[in-house]
Design an enzyme around this catalytic site. Structure first.
Site, PDB file in Angstrom:
ATOM      1  N   LYS A  26       0.858  -1.193   0.000  1.00 42.69           N
ATOM      2  CA  LYS A  26       0.000   0.000   0.000  1.00 42.69           C
ATOM      3  C   LYS A  26       0.890   1.238   0.000  1.00 42.69           C
ATOM      4  O   LYS A  26       1.761   1.397   0.862  1.00 42.69           O
ATOM      5  CB  LYS A  26      -0.895  -0.036   1.232  1.00 42.69           C
ATOM      6  CG  LYS A  26      -2.189   0.737   1.123  1.00 42.69           C
ATOM      7  CD  LYS A  26      -3.068   0.397   2.318  1.00 42.69           C
ATOM      8  CE  LYS A  26      -4.377   1.160   2.285  1.00 42.69           C
ATOM      9  NZ  LYS A  26      -5.105   1.019   3.563  1.00 42.69           N
ATOM     10  N   LEU A  27       0.649   2.109  -0.964  1.00 39.15           N
ATOM     11  CA  LEU A  27       1.470   3.311  -1.156  1.00 39.15           C
ATOM     12  C   LEU A  27       0.573   4.537  -1.190  1.00 39.15           C
ATOM     13  O   LEU A  27      -0.528   4.477  -1.746  1.00 39.15           O
ATOM     14  CB  LEU A  27       2.192   3.234  -2.509  1.00 39.15           C
ATOM     15  CG  LEU A  27       3.102   2.033  -2.747  1.00 39.15           C
ATOM     16  CD1 LEU A  27       3.417   1.907  -4.238  1.00 39.15           C
ATOM     17  CD2 LEU A  27       4.392   2.205  -1.959  1.00 39.15           C
TER      18      LEU A  27
END
Ligand code: G3P
Length: 217
Positions: free
Chosen positions: A83-84
């Site tokens: 997750k960015l």
């Protein structure tokens, strides 16, 4: 529509998973804090429990460090989704990690243009935050609908993962506008089963049944 559960609480995930309600899990730094657990340990436990994608979020702010953290998180299990954040550096990291064949969830999306960039950078999932837009008197569901239209116009395969879901109405509206996935806290998912007329009807049936004096077993 797939159901992801937005928590790092193992017991809550297990309860829903046993019912077949969990297609994946999302976590974030706030949820890790709430769990009181070590990120690597708790994420490994979740990955062992759930077959679907499990989002684990990087905390670095620069692309190179995000990539390094993402690769480390991906070592936890095959079903890790990195997750960015939707920043320019996050998009750079998304492109690199997606090109390596890793699942990436680009989070903190608040505009259709941001979602367009995430798709172009190869994101597996884009996470528009509905509740937080509602909080500032914008319509989070309009954003889901706009992203759906744009992705369909051009055939982008990035999955729309509606996040920051706060109510049962959010879930229904996401399904109506065509979100691919919604992620919600366990209590919202459990509340989907409730309706006041169900409770009222059951009360009547139980009262009438008691008057019959019968037993089934
Ligand atoms: O998936 C993102 C979610 O955890 C954010 O929810 O309620 O903090 O806006 P909320």
């Amino acid at each position: 529509m797939k159901f992801f559960v937005d928590t790092a609480e193992i017991d809550a995930i297990a309860e829903l998973n046993d019912l077949g309600m969990v297609d994946g899990v999302t976590t974030n730094p706030s949820l890790i804090l709430k769990s009181g657990r070590d990120i690597i340990e708790v994420t490994a436990e979740i990955c062992a429990l759930v077959d679907g994608p499990v989002s684990a979020e990087v905390v670095a702010m620069e692309a190179e460090a995000m990539i390094a953290e993402g690769r480390k998180l991906a070592e936890i299990a095959d079903n890790i989704t990195i997750k960015l954040p939707l920043t320019w550096d996050g998009l750079k990291a998304c492109k690199v990690l997606s090109d390596e064949g890793r699942m990436v969830n680009v989070t903190l999306c608040f505009s259709a243009n941001q979602a367009l960039l995430a798709a172009k950078a190869g994101a597996t999932f884009i996470s528009p935050f509905i509740g937080r837009l509602d909080d500032i008197h914008l319509d989070g569901m309009d954003l889901i609908a706009d992203i759906r239209t744009i992705y369909d116009n051009y055939g982008y395969e990035t999955n729309i993962l509606a996040a920051s879901i706060r109510s049962v109405n959010h879930v229904q509206d996401c399904a109506l506008v065509g979100a691919d996935v919604m992620t919600a806290p366990p209590e919202v998912i459990k509340k989907l089963a409730t309706h006041p007329l169900t409770d009222k009807g059951l009360e009547q049936f139980m009262a009438d049944w008691a008057k019959t004096g019968q037993n089934i077993l």
